[in-house]
Design an enzyme around this catalytic site. Structure first.
Site, mmCIF file in Angstrom:
data_model
loop_
_atom_site.group_PDB
_atom_site.id
_atom_site.type_symbol
_atom_site.label_atom_id
_atom_site.label_comp_id
_atom_site.label_asym_id
_atom_site.label_seq_id
_atom_site.Cartn_x
_atom_site.Cartn_y
_atom_site.Cartn_z
ATOM 1 C CG HIS A 122 -1.761 1.257 1.241
ATOM 2 N ND1 HIS A 122 -2.386 1.592 0.209
ATOM 3 C CD2 HIS A 122 -2.274 1.944 2.447
ATOM 4 C CE1 HIS A 122 -3.127 2.736 0.566
ATOM 5 N NE2 HIS A 122 -3.120 2.887 1.889
ATOM 6 C CB SER A 172 -37.377 -11.811 -7.272
ATOM 7 O OG SER A 172 -37.357 -10.915 -6.362
#
Length: 340
Positions: free
Chosen positions: A108, A252
């Site tokens: 990092h 859905s």
């Protein structure tokens, strides 16, 4: 598009005969050390002599030295300790033991980007940054897979820094997934932004708000936990495999319709973007880094620790712990077996 590298672009033989010192043995440290060792490379772990991790590393069959000894021994020194302590450890134990031609590596870019660590000439400085937690880096490696990685070169003293960095990433398994080229600046700024606005800050606050609204409206906290927290992983796994369209294909039509009509109501798009831009500005101008450094060096981590305690005592954490302890899917708490 950013340049990509793969196994064919990496020569692991460049690390043969090189001595690699891994400073730290936490999430990333243990993964890098073990993966490199299992790739047939010469690895030592550098730890404080009183570190609780010494036994863990030695039990794993790794050689351990104190940090100064490891830095002096190593040709490649990978710093994998917390951002907030890196500069002090570097100045005390690593910098005095660097030799011309060494490579200093990071996962990092925080301390390079914000000039908390200044590396002398004659030293390669590269980044090998897996885009995933260390336990996943390790479990993927053991499964014959890899975690995508970023590579960046800050200082190319030997003229060979990129090839060395690519070889290192191949050694931890990242080349099996893909390696994207970036810069220390871009990695640091985008990483901090993603953590604060989406992955950690944004998502955690969204889950907490959803949980609280349902509980305050009279619903059972267990239901609230399942709907607003537990199921998030299932959704993210779908996105990870095939993007948002894959998620929408799997849910859905009712859920997808709700996505379109309610997402903007909860997170007003343009307003949220403007707020995110302010967060990004604080990251780019250094004010966030200054605040984090001050939190550790002058404030005694009071705010940080108080927020950690507040989260620990939140009802969603208590309910979540109880549910996990009573569900088959919650029995395995070993992070090394987390799904990939």
């Amino acid at each position: 598009m950013a340049k990509m590298y793969y196994e064919k672009d990496c020569d692991l033989n460049l690390l043969k005969g090189k001595k690699i010192a891994i400073i730290g043995y936490g999430s990333q440290g243990h993964a890098h050390a073990l993966n490199l060792r299992d790739s047939g490379l010469d690895v030592v772990v550098g730890l404080r002599e009183n570190s609780s991790r010494v036994k863990e590393a030695t039990d794993a069959g790794l050689k351990v030295m104190n940090i100064a000894e490891a830095a002096k021994w190593g040709d490649i020194i990978m710093i994998l300790i917390n951002d907030e302590v890196q500069a002090d450890v570097y100045n005390k134990d690593i910098l005095p033991n660097l030799s011309k031609g060494n490579a200093l590596a990071f996962a990092h870019g925080f301390n390079i980007r914000y000039k908390q660590i200044v590396v002398p000439e004659g030293i390669d400085v590269f980044m090998a940054a897996p885009k995933g937690p260390g336990h996943t880096v390790r479990s993927c490696y053991k499964a014959g897979k890899g975690v995508p990685c970023l590579v960046a070169i800050e200082q190319n003293a030997t003229g060979n820094a990129l090839s060395l960095a690519l070889a290192y990433i191949a050694g931890i398994g990242g080349a099996k997934a893909g390696i994207m080229e970036t810069t220390f600046n871009d990695e640091t700024e985008t990483d901090l932004f993603g953590e604060q606005c989406v992955l950690c800050g944004g998502v955690v606050d969204l889950m907490q708000c959803g949980f609280e609204v349902l509980v305050e409206s009279g619903y059972e906290p267990e239901n609230a936990y399942f709907e607003c927290i537990h199921e998030l992983k299932l959704i993210v796994d779908l996105i990870n495999k095939g993007g948002i369209q894959a998620m929408n294909y799997s849910i859905s039509d009712t859920a997808e319709f709700g996505e379109y009509v309610s997402g903007e109501r909860v997170i007003p798009h343009e307003e949220t973007k403007e707020r995110m831009k302010k967060v990004l500005a604080d990251i780019k101008n250094g004010s966030f880094a200054e605040r984090w450094i001050a939190e550790n060096k002058t404030n005694g981590r009071k705010f940080f620790n108080s927020m950690r305690e507040k989260l620990k005592d939140h009802q969603m954490e208590i309910i979540g712990k109880e549910l996990r302890e009573n569900m088959i899917w919650g029995k395995d708490t070993n992070l090394d077996t987390a799904s990939n």
